[in-house]
Design a protein around this motif. Structure first.
Motif: not given
Length: 281
Positions: A204-215, A220-224
């Motif tokens: 259940s804790g793995l959702a946090e690093p997954i959230g980081a990767i998805v984010g 990244l492509p639209i960072m501004g």
């Protein structure tokens, strides 16, 4: 903002990973700890709330405002839109809480009596194994949903400032410990299988690093300035909601008013010192 480099990504991701996996540590505490005093946990939860509230209002929300001011060339409009994003983050967290059933929502606080029942269940106490097992599984799913935006928030903060990210990751890790207990205890008492209960909490804790990767890949492509302003505003709202909805009530359940306020002030003090120290480096 420039593209995120590997040197920024790696420490931010590792901090998010460690924060998420602390749910497994909570499971281990639930299985093996014989200490019935929860004073340290109460102080830790208050500390987490102090850190997250302080950094949200002093640093992260201010970064949102600065991004919008730079974009719009107006202090008033920049602050107004930052506040809209802030309350949108609170509304998002509240919506997630509303969707998840109350009986398995980790933000719906359990009383100390209910917690002690889980700890002290024995052969003389009748157990509804199927109900307990279902509760554990749905609690794991609920925590997974909650951990996703927490991982995103930790990652974004760590990319921008690794010192802030480290402190937030510590705060998230502390507040994930009782969530790990909430997942593992029902499954353990329903199945008698420590390994199974541990892995449910751990996963259940793995959702946090997954959230980081998805984010990371979404932003990244639209960072501004616009993306940063929205992200920091929403992240600040999420963190404040978590603090007031879960951390502070939990701190009172595990301790009392004095342990809670001590933890809050300590957390704010540590966060304030770390922010000042980072600016002096």
């Amino acid at each position: 903002m420039e593209s995120i480099t590997f040197a920024q990504f790696l420490p931010a991701f590792l901090l998010t990973l460690l924060a998420g996996l602390s749910t497994g540590f909570g499971a281990l505490i639930a299985f093996f700890s014989k200490n019935k005093s929860h004073t340290f946990l109460s102080i830790g939860l208050g500390f987490s709330a102090g850190v997250m509230v302080y950094v949200s209002f002093v640093e992260i929300l201010n970064k949102s405002k600065l991004s919008f001011v730079t974009l719009l060339h107006s202090d008033v409009k920049g602050e107004a839109i930052a506040l809209v994003c802030f309350f949108a983050g609170i509304a998002l967290s509240a919506l997630i809480d509303k969707i998840i059933p109350e009986d398995v929502n980790p933000h719906e606080l359990k009383s100390t009596q209910e917690l002690s029942v889980l700890h002290e269940t024995n052969a003389q106490t009748p157990i509804n194994h199927s109900a307990l097992h279902r509760t554990g599984i749905f609690t794991a799913l609920a925590i997974t949903i909650h951990n996703f935006p927490e991982g995103f928030a930790t990652f974004i903060a760590a990319v921008e400032n690794v010192t802030i990210g480290l402190t937030i990751a510590l705060a998230i890790a502390i507040h994930n410990i009782p969530e790990g207990m909430a997942v593992s205890l029902p499954i353990y008492h329903a199945t008698g299988n420590r390994k199974k209960a541990f892995w449910y909490a751990f996963l259940s804790g793995l959702a946090e690093p997954i959230g980081a990767i998805v984010g990371f890949f979404l932003l990244l492509p639209i960072m501004g300035e616009l993306t940063l302003g929205i992200t920091f505003g929403v992240v600040a709202g999420i963190m404040v909601y978590i603090s007031f909805d879960e951390l502070l009530p939990s701190a009172r359940v595990y301790g009392n008013a004095h342990t809670t306020i001590f933890g809050i002030v300590l957390g704010m003090f540590v966060m304030a010192i770390s922010l000042v120290a980072f600016k002096l480096i």
